[in-house]
Design a protein around this motif. Structure first.
Motif, PDB file in Angstrom:
ATOM      1  N   ASN A  82     -17.473 -48.532  45.551  1.00 13.23           N
ATOM      2  CA  ASN A  82     -16.050 -48.365  45.847  1.00 13.23           C
ATOM      3  C   ASN A  82     -15.238 -48.124  44.583  1.00 13.23           C
ATOM      4  O   ASN A  82     -14.280 -47.355  44.577  1.00 13.23           O
ATOM      5  N   ILE A 116     -15.797 -43.830  45.454  1.00 16.17           N
ATOM      6  CA  ILE A 116     -14.817 -43.563  46.507  1.00 16.17           C
ATOM      7  C   ILE A 116     -13.448 -43.263  45.888  1.00 16.17           C
ATOM      8  O   ILE A 116     -12.972 -43.991  45.019  1.00 16.17           O
ATOM      9  N   PHE A 132     -13.090 -47.755  52.960  1.00 19.37           N
ATOM     10  CA  PHE A 132     -14.513 -48.038  52.744  1.00 19.37           C
ATOM     11  C   PHE A 132     -14.806 -49.520  52.965  1.00 19.37           C
ATOM     12  O   PHE A 132     -15.804 -49.878  53.593  1.00 19.37           O
ATOM     13  N   PHE A 185     -17.488 -40.237  54.008  1.00 15.19           N
ATOM     14  CA  PHE A 185     -17.395 -40.351  52.549  1.00 15.19           C
ATOM     15  C   PHE A 185     -18.375 -39.439  51.810  1.00 15.19           C
ATOM     16  O   PHE A 185     -18.513 -39.537  50.595  1.00 15.19           O
TER      17      PHE A 185
END
Length: 476
Positions: free
Chosen positions: A310, A314, A322, A333
């Protein structure tokens, strides 16, 4: 999901994903507001303690950046949250087994007689604690917990309690944090007494520990996030471990490998989550610890499989999404993996280290979403992010482990699961810049990138729960 280009053969056995860079401390905007349910690291590996080679150790760390001296209130977990470790043993991106941890905090109300008047003390202790786990008469706040094993779906699967192997009790005690050497003169012995032999439903015996440990992640954190304000080609052990003076709260469970697999495929995937009630109302007249009233259904707010997914994979708009998501929905994603931004950021900072030019990045996708074929990819796999382990690969003793794991030939290490001594930062920096790609598409691929902070298995214990005794608040 966009078409995924997978690599195979010997090269695939060496692939690591972009997402496994470090540890997930404060990785998304929302989770910074609720540190008690912030998962920091997740480990899964074949137990390498002598005589335990048939077991898998699962470790989920929560509540990051704990200063040892942070009294008078220390680091209890959230009574109104549920903490879980999920196992997918058939590759369909859905949990087949869940271990659920629930906590209860009890304020005992220790009082002192002051001129004939009983008055509550302002601290969580009124004297020495330990060395035995029952030597708690001076402890003002007690934490206990239960662990439930849920088969199939975590919301409506069959639930059975994990119990003490000899006591048959469903309740376990969590040791108080390491307040200091005067309050807890033999903390290691006191805390180790909270390691329980347990009976696992429909299985056999295992071991369980929940409590404070020394922060297990090693990274030059400040400089890394200050636009890599260090020499990425400098010496290993040339930079400090920023987290060396911090503690963390550990949920550790050791389970026979045969209890986690489905009997036909030795590969399992796993991740940890935390969930809280949807409604929180500030209590205008709190009593004891009821400053906030919780209600409504549970909703997931933290998720962690491979570390730092993350934080560094991301994109900022999707970080909270997420944390709330399930692996089966990870198609949303996919672009962050096939077209990663981190190599381009590194090139902006260090123009002499050009980013790979091959797209989509199939070398990253293999481990990030499917597991590596021939190493830890399930027989039937739905692309999804989680940590994967081939339980048939034997453990390697601590003294023989290579911190660079699979890319150094130690296939019992990362990305085949993750051990505490695996240097996922250095591994991932090298892979994201293309160590497994041809030179024409990855000119900087063979550079020995590092954050400079050194880690290996000998920095940890060689017995369960492996993470070492937490730092004391005093002397400090």
């Amino acid at each position: 999901m966009k078409p995924l280009i997978l690599i195979s053969g010997t090269a695939a056995g060496l692939v690591l994903c972009l997402g496994v860079q470090a540890s997930s401390h404060r990785e998304a905007p929302q989770i910074t507001e609720t540190p008690k349910v912030d998962a920091t690291d997740f480990y899964m590996f074949k137990s390498y303690e002598a005589g335990r080679q048939d077991y898998v150790t699962l470790i989920a760390n929560y509540l990051p950046l704990q200063d040892p001296y942070a009294g008078p209130n220390y680091f209890t977990l959230d009574d109104d949250a549920i903490y879980e470790i999920h196992i997918d043993n058939d590759g369909d991106a859905q949990e087949d087994i869940t271990f659920r941890f629930n906590f209860t905090t009890t304020v005992r109300g220790v009082e002192l007689d002051i001129n004939g008047e009983p008055v509550a003390i302002p601290l969580i202790q009124a004297g020495v604690i330990g060395p035995g786990i029952n030597d708690t008469q001076n402890l003002n706040v007690l934490e206990t917990y239960t662990v439930t094993m849920i088969d199939e779906n975590r919301d409506n699967g069959r639930a059975s309690a994990i119990t003490g192997l000899f006591s048959s009790s469903e309740d376990f005690a969590k040791p108080v944090d390491n307040i200091g050497n005067k309050t807890l003169p033999v903390y290691a012995s006191y805390a180790n007494g909270h390691t329980y032999d347990v009976s696992i439903p429909n299985c056999s015996d295992g071991r369980l520990f929940v409590g404070q440990r020394k922060e297990s992640f090693v990274v030059n954190l400040g400089e890394t996030f200050d636009l890599i304000n260090t020499n990425p080609l400098g010496p290993v052990d040339g930079e400090p471990n920023t987290l060396a003076e911090k503690n963390v709260t550990t949920l550790a469970l050791e389970v026979p490998a045969t209890c986690l697999t489905n009997g036909s495929d030795p590969v399992i995937g796993a991740w940890t989550t935390a969930s809280v009630r949807q409604v929180n109302v500030v209590n205008p007249s709190p009593v004891k610890r009821s400053a906030v009233i919780h209600g409504g259904s549970y909703t997931q707010v933290s998720r962690l499989g491979s570390p730092l997914v993350n934080e560094l994979v991301i994109g900022l708009p999707d970080k909270d999404r997420f944390n709330h998501s399930e692996p089966e929905d990870d198609g949303q994603f996919a672009t962050y993996v096939t077209n990663p931004t981190l190599p381009a950021l590194i090139e902006l900072l260090f123009p002499s280290a050009p980013a790979p030019t091959q797209f989509p990045r199939g070398d990253l996708v293999s481990v990030f979403l499917t597991g590596v074929k021939g190493l830890n990819q399930p027989v039937n796999v739905q692309a999804s992010e989680m940590l994967r382990l081939n339980t048939e690969i034997p453990a390697v003793a601590a003294a023989s482990q290579d911190p660079l794991g699979v890319i150094a030939g130690d296939i019992a290490g990362f990305p085949n699961g993750r051990r505490p001594g695996d240097d996922v930062v250095d591994i991932s920096l090298r892979v994201v810049m293309g160590v497994l790609l041809d030179e024409e598409v990855a000119p900087a691929g063979q550079a020995a990138f590092t954050d400079g902070a050194y880690v290996d298995a000998l920095q940890f214990d060689e017995t369960f729960p492996y993470l070492v005794t937490p730092l004391p608040g005093s002397p400090n």
